[in-house]
Design a protein around this motif. Structure first.
Motif, PDB file in Angstrom:
ATOM      1  N   ALA A  46       4.601   8.149  14.643  1.00 45.90           N
ATOM      2  CA  ALA A  46       5.080   6.803  14.327  1.00 45.90           C
ATOM      3  C   ALA A  46       6.271   6.817  13.373  1.00 45.90           C
ATOM      4  CB  ALA A  46       3.942   5.982  13.725  1.00 45.90           C
ATOM      5  N   LYS A  47       6.613   8.014  12.857  1.00 48.34           N
ATOM      6  CA  LYS A  47       7.751   8.183  11.945  1.00 48.34           C
ATOM      7  C   LYS A  47       7.642   7.258  10.731  1.00 48.34           C
ATOM      8  CE  LYS A  47      10.789   9.596  15.723  1.00 48.34           C
ATOM      9  NZ  LYS A  47      12.018   9.344  16.483  1.00 48.34           N
ATOM     10  N   LEU A  48       6.455   7.282  10.116  1.00 42.65           N
ATOM     11  CA  LEU A  48       6.222   6.425   8.948  1.00 42.65           C
ATOM     12  C   LEU A  48       6.974   6.952   7.730  1.00 42.65           C
ATOM     13  CD1 LEU A  48       2.396   5.647   9.135  1.00 42.65           C
ATOM     14  CD2 LEU A  48       4.288   4.112   9.664  1.00 42.65           C
ATOM     15  N   ASP A  49       7.502   6.037   6.934  1.00 36.41           N
ATOM     16  CA  ASP A  49       8.131   6.404   5.670  1.00 36.41           C
ATOM     17  C   ASP A  49       7.103   7.053   4.762  1.00 36.41           C
ATOM     18  OD1 ASP A  49      10.459   5.304   6.584  1.00 36.41           O
ATOM     19  OD2 ASP A  49      10.230   3.415   5.492  1.00 36.41           O
ATOM     20  N   PRO A  50       7.503   7.982   3.896  1.00 35.04           N
ATOM     21  CA  PRO A  50       6.552   8.664   3.018  1.00 35.04           C
ATOM     22  C   PRO A  50       5.813   7.728   2.064  1.00 35.04           C
ATOM     23  CG  PRO A  50       8.636   9.850   3.105  1.00 35.04           C
ATOM     24  CD  PRO A  50       8.865   8.538   3.795  1.00 35.04           C
ATOM     25  N   ASP A  51       6.418   6.583   1.717  1.00 38.02           N
ATOM     26  CA  ASP A  51       5.772   5.677   0.772  1.00 38.02           C
ATOM     27  C   ASP A  51       4.805   4.716   1.447  1.00 38.02           C
ATOM     28  OD1 ASP A  51       7.788   4.282   2.072  1.00 38.02           O
ATOM     29  OD2 ASP A  51       8.157   2.961   0.363  1.00 38.02           O
ATOM     30  N   ILE A  52       4.647   4.813   2.754  1.00 37.99           N
ATOM     31  CA  ILE A  52       3.671   3.992   3.472  1.00 37.99           C
ATOM     32  C   ILE A  52       2.354   4.752   3.540  1.00 37.99           C
ATOM     33  CG2 ILE A  52       3.062   2.977   5.697  1.00 37.99           C
ATOM     34  CD1 ILE A  52       5.980   2.348   6.135  1.00 37.99           C
ATOM     35  N   GLN A  53       1.285   4.087   3.132  1.00 34.99           N
ATOM     36  CA  GLN A  53      -0.026   4.727   3.063  1.00 34.99           C
ATOM     37  C   GLN A  53      -0.828   4.510   4.344  1.00 34.99           C
ATOM     38  OE1 GLN A  53      -1.583   6.774   1.146  1.00 34.99           O
ATOM     39  NE2 GLN A  53      -0.062   6.934  -0.506  1.00 34.99           N
ATOM     40  N   ILE A  54      -1.821   5.376   4.541  1.00 36.15           N
ATOM     41  CA  ILE A  54      -2.736   5.289   5.680  1.00 36.15           C
ATOM     42  C   ILE A  54      -4.159   5.429   5.159  1.00 36.15           C
ATOM     43  CG2 ILE A  54      -3.434   6.301   7.876  1.00 36.15           C
ATOM     44  CD1 ILE A  54      -0.633   7.590   8.016  1.00 36.15           C
ATOM     45  N   ALA A  55      -5.054   4.591   5.654  1.00 34.82           N
ATOM     46  CA  ALA A  55      -6.483   4.737   5.384  1.00 34.82           C
ATOM     47  C   ALA A  55      -7.222   4.623   6.703  1.00 34.82           C
ATOM     48  CB  ALA A  55      -6.970   3.682   4.404  1.00 34.82           C
ATOM     49  N   ALA A  56      -8.290   5.384   6.848  1.00 36.12           N
ATOM     50  CA  ALA A  56      -9.042   5.350   8.096  1.00 36.12           C
ATOM     51  C   ALA A  56     -10.481   5.773   7.847  1.00 36.12           C
ATOM     52  CB  ALA A  56      -8.401   6.269   9.140  1.00 36.12           C
ATOM     53  N   VAL A  57     -11.379   5.258   8.679  1.00 35.19           N
ATOM     54  CA  VAL A  57     -12.792   5.605   8.558  1.00 35.19           C
ATOM     55  C   VAL A  57     -13.407   5.619   9.944  1.00 35.19           C
ATOM     56  CG1 VAL A  57     -13.481   3.202   8.185  1.00 35.19           C
ATOM     57  CG2 VAL A  57     -14.957   5.052   7.376  1.00 35.19           C
ATOM     58  N   ILE A  58     -14.327   6.544  10.169  1.00 30.75           N
ATOM     59  CA  ILE A  58     -15.096   6.605  11.408  1.00 30.75           C
ATOM     60  C   ILE A  58     -16.571   6.432  11.059  1.00 30.75           C
ATOM     61  CG2 ILE A  58     -15.885   8.071  13.309  1.00 30.75           C
ATOM     62  CD1 ILE A  58     -13.175   9.376  13.368  1.00 30.75           C
ATOM     63  N   LEU A  59     -17.240   5.521  11.758  1.00 36.49           N
ATOM     64  CA  LEU A  59     -18.682   5.298  11.627  1.00 36.49           C
ATOM     65  C   LEU A  59     -19.354   5.600  12.951  1.00 36.49           C
ATOM     66  CD1 LEU A  59     -18.800   1.724   9.968  1.00 36.49           C
ATOM     67  CD2 LEU A  59     -18.468   3.920   8.820  1.00 36.49           C
ATOM     68  N   GLY A 274       4.853 -10.656   7.282  1.00 38.04           N
ATOM     69  CA  GLY A 274       5.798  -9.706   6.729  1.00 38.04           C
ATOM     70  C   GLY A 274       5.431  -8.260   6.995  1.00 38.04           C
ATOM     71  N   SER A 275       4.463  -8.049   7.885  1.00 39.29           N
ATOM     72  CA  SER A 275       3.984  -6.684   8.175  1.00 39.29           C
ATOM     73  C   SER A 275       3.579  -5.956   6.898  1.00 39.29           C
ATOM     74  CB  SER A 275       5.065  -5.883   8.926  1.00 39.29           C
ATOM     75  OG  SER A 275       5.299  -6.445  10.193  1.00 39.29           O
ATOM     76  N   ARG A 276       2.907  -6.680   6.017  1.00 37.35           N
ATOM     77  CA  ARG A 276       2.415  -6.045   4.789  1.00 37.35           C
ATOM     78  C   ARG A 276       1.181  -5.190   5.058  1.00 37.35           C
ATOM     79  NH1 ARG A 276       4.975 -10.691   3.215  1.00 37.35           N
ATOM     80  NH2 ARG A 276       6.143 -10.579   1.256  1.00 37.35           N
ATOM     81  N   ASP A 277       0.416  -5.591   6.044  1.00 37.45           N
ATOM     82  CA  ASP A 277      -0.766  -4.847   6.450  1.00 37.45           C
ATOM     83  C   ASP A 277      -0.767  -4.743   7.965  1.00 37.45           C
ATOM     84  OD1 ASP A 277      -2.432  -4.739   3.829  1.00 37.45           O
ATOM     85  OD2 ASP A 277      -1.909  -6.852   4.037  1.00 37.45           O
ATOM     86  N   THR A 278      -1.008  -3.555   8.484  1.00 40.85           N
ATOM     87  CA  THR A 278      -1.147  -3.382   9.927  1.00 40.85           C
ATOM     88  C   THR A 278      -2.423  -2.596  10.205  1.00 40.85           C
ATOM     89  OG1 THR A 278       0.256  -1.400   9.882  1.00 40.85           O
ATOM     90  CG2 THR A 278       1.337  -3.499  10.354  1.00 40.85           C
ATOM     91  N   TRP A 279      -3.120  -2.966  11.287  1.00 43.87           N
ATOM     92  CA  TRP A 279      -4.447  -2.426  11.556  1.00 43.87           C
ATOM     93  C   TRP A 279      -4.645  -2.127  13.036  1.00 43.87           C
ATOM     94  CZ3 TRP A 279      -8.449  -2.814   7.622  1.00 43.87           C
ATOM     95  CH2 TRP A 279      -8.092  -3.559   6.487  1.00 43.87           C
ATOM     96  N   ARG A 295       1.684  -0.544   2.400  1.00 41.15           N
ATOM     97  CA  ARG A 295       2.171  -0.039   1.106  1.00 41.15           C
ATOM     98  C   ARG A 295       1.235  -0.491  -0.005  1.00 41.15           C
ATOM     99  NH1 ARG A 295       7.731  -1.097   3.248  1.00 41.15           N
ATOM    100  NH2 ARG A 295       8.766   0.935   3.389  1.00 41.15           N
ATOM    101  N   ASP A 296       1.065   0.364  -0.998  1.00 42.87           N
ATOM    102  CA  ASP A 296       0.183   0.028  -2.113  1.00 42.87           C
ATOM    103  C   ASP A 296       0.656  -1.207  -2.869  1.00 42.87           C
ATOM    104  OD1 ASP A 296      -1.620   2.057  -1.624  1.00 42.87           O
ATOM    105  OD2 ASP A 296      -0.657   3.470  -2.994  1.00 42.87           O
ATOM    106  N   ASP A 297       1.965  -1.424  -2.941  1.00 41.32           N
ATOM    107  CA  ASP A 297       2.485  -2.573  -3.688  1.00 41.32           C
ATOM    108  C   ASP A 297       2.541  -3.846  -2.847  1.00 41.32           C
ATOM    109  OD1 ASP A 297       4.615  -2.149  -1.987  1.00 41.32           O
ATOM    110  OD2 ASP A 297       6.076  -1.700  -3.558  1.00 41.32           O
ATOM    111  N   ASN A 298       1.998  -3.780  -1.621  1.00 42.86           N
ATOM    112  CA  ASN A 298       1.912  -4.946  -0.741  1.00 42.86           C
ATOM    113  C   ASN A 298       3.276  -5.460  -0.285  1.00 42.86           C
ATOM    114  OD1 ASN A 298       0.139  -6.654   0.689  1.00 42.86           O
ATOM    115  ND2 ASN A 298       0.507  -8.330  -0.752  1.00 42.86           N
ATOM    116  N   SER A 299       4.297  -4.631  -0.346  1.00 45.66           N
ATOM    117  CA  SER A 299       5.622  -5.061   0.098  1.00 45.66           C
ATOM    118  C   SER A 299       5.723  -4.963   1.621  1.00 45.66           C
ATOM    119  CB  SER A 299       6.708  -4.209  -0.562  1.00 45.66           C
ATOM    120  OG  SER A 299       6.549  -2.848  -0.214  1.00 45.66           O
ATOM    121  N   PRO A 300       6.620  -5.727   2.233  1.00 48.98           N
ATOM    122  CA  PRO A 300       6.755  -5.743   3.698  1.00 48.98           C
ATOM    123  C   PRO A 300       7.164  -4.380   4.253  1.00 48.98           C
ATOM    124  CG  PRO A 300       7.850  -7.636   2.713  1.00 48.98           C
ATOM    125  CD  PRO A 300       7.495  -6.712   1.585  1.00 48.98           C
TER     126      PRO A 300
END
Length: 337
Positions: A46-59, A274-279, A295-300
């Motif tokens: 996806a060529k994400l910027d380094p300052d964009i975070q990722i979280a994931a969980v499998i149940l 503003g694409s602050r959160d994508t899921w 992003r942790d700072d909730n920026s677009p």
């Protein structure tokens, strides 16, 4: 390490004993590796910027946490975004709206109008301001049409939507306004995964957990988790109807990047203002997986959407998961409360 931190915190709440303990957790190392590799591969694709975070969980179907990634680099940040971050789910909340409609007698093939709508002074728009006119409920969900979804919510009533979300496992506060249907109320990725588990297991609400039992060094058991099936969340027929709609999203809707090669994927994209959160939240082969990107700072994040990086990461993780573990079908007899 994110899982270890989370499991230790859960164990401390379960067993307040000042001694050496043996903690038996739900972690599946093969699925943990699949998730970590999927996050890395998907983020690169996806060529994400380094300052964009990722979280994931499998149940699994019963709410056991099998794998967890709380961020891109534990060494630089120990904040567990999978369990601790509270972010708006956006359209990943919409399946609960459609579940509430199904429970009132609607069918996936029923029609609803997708056009501009105004509720009081609030006039939300569809993505790219595009409207489709008369559509089926399946198409409305698959294309994530705001106009149609809000119109459906106002028809069936917001209390019904809140009740459906609560029964499925959303415990965070829910708003009473019309924006409820667009996922404006913050949840953690793990909470959202727990609320999607009934879609995977036939309609049973689960207790999300990472600890199975705790023993002393001498072998005395001081904690064993209570049954993970809490209650019936929805009828099997209602769950099957919503799953029929959720399957359209990776097949031809907004989540095509999440389609899997050998297992039918069912899930929903989510993108906030503003694409602050994508899921991407969904299930396949007996596993529930939720991916959040932001992003942790909730920026677009510009033009990022749930159908982009989160869907790609979800696919990469789940494809690897089913190489490590054979997909399973839900087993209602095992899941009886």
């Amino acid at each position: 390490p994110y899982f270890v931190d989370h499991a230790l915190a859960e164990a401390r709440r379960a067993a307040r004993v000042d001694s050496d303990l043996i903690i038996h957790t739900t972690l599946d190392p093969a699925l943990q590796e699949a998730l970590e590799m999927g996050v890395a591969a998907g983020g690169a694709l996806a060529k994400l910027d380094p300052d964009i975070q990722i979280a994931a969980v499998i149940l699994d179907q019963e709410g056991a946490v099998k794998a967890m990634v709380g961020g891109r680099d534990y060494r630089s940040s120990q904040f567990n975004r999978a369990a601790q971050a509270r972010r708006q789910p956006g359209s990943a909340f919409k399946p609960f709206v459609y579940l509430a409609a199904i429970e009132q007698g609607a069918r996936p093939s029923d029609h609803i109008v997708d056009s501009p709508i105004k509720v009081g002074n609030w006039a939300p728009e569809n993505y790219n301001d595009r409207y489709y006119g008369e559509v089926t409920l399946t198409e409305a969900l698959a294309r994530s049409l705001n106009g149609a979804t809000i119109r459906l919510q106002e028809k069936i009533g917001r209390p019904a939507v809140r009740l459906a979300a609560r029964r499925m496992g959303i415990e965070s506060p829910l708003s009473h306004g019309a924006a409820l249907s667009l996922g404006v109320d913050a949840v953690s990725p793990m909470e959202l995964a727990g609320a999607y588990a009934p879609f995977a297991n036939g309609g049973y609400r689960v207790r999300v957990h990472a600890v199975e039992r705790i023993e002393t060094n001498g072998g005395d058991e001081i904690f064993r988790r209570p049954p993970s099936i809490v209650d019936a969340a929805a009828s099997g027929a209602s769950i099957d109807a919503v799953n029929q709609m959720l399957a359209a999203i990776p097949a031809w809707g907004t989540g095509r990047a999440a389609a899997l090669a050998s297992v039918r994927a069912m899930g929903k994209t989510g993108t906030t203002q503003g694409s602050r959160d994508t899921w991407f939240a969904g299930h396949a082969g007996g596993l529930v997986c939720v991916v959040w990107v932001g992003r942790d700072d909730n920026s677009p994040m510009g033009k990022q959407t749930g159908g982009g990086a989160p869907a790609i990461i979800w696919r990469e993780a789940m494809e690897r998961a089913f190489i490590a573990r054979r997909p399973v079908q839900r087993q209602p007899s095992v899941l009886e409360p």
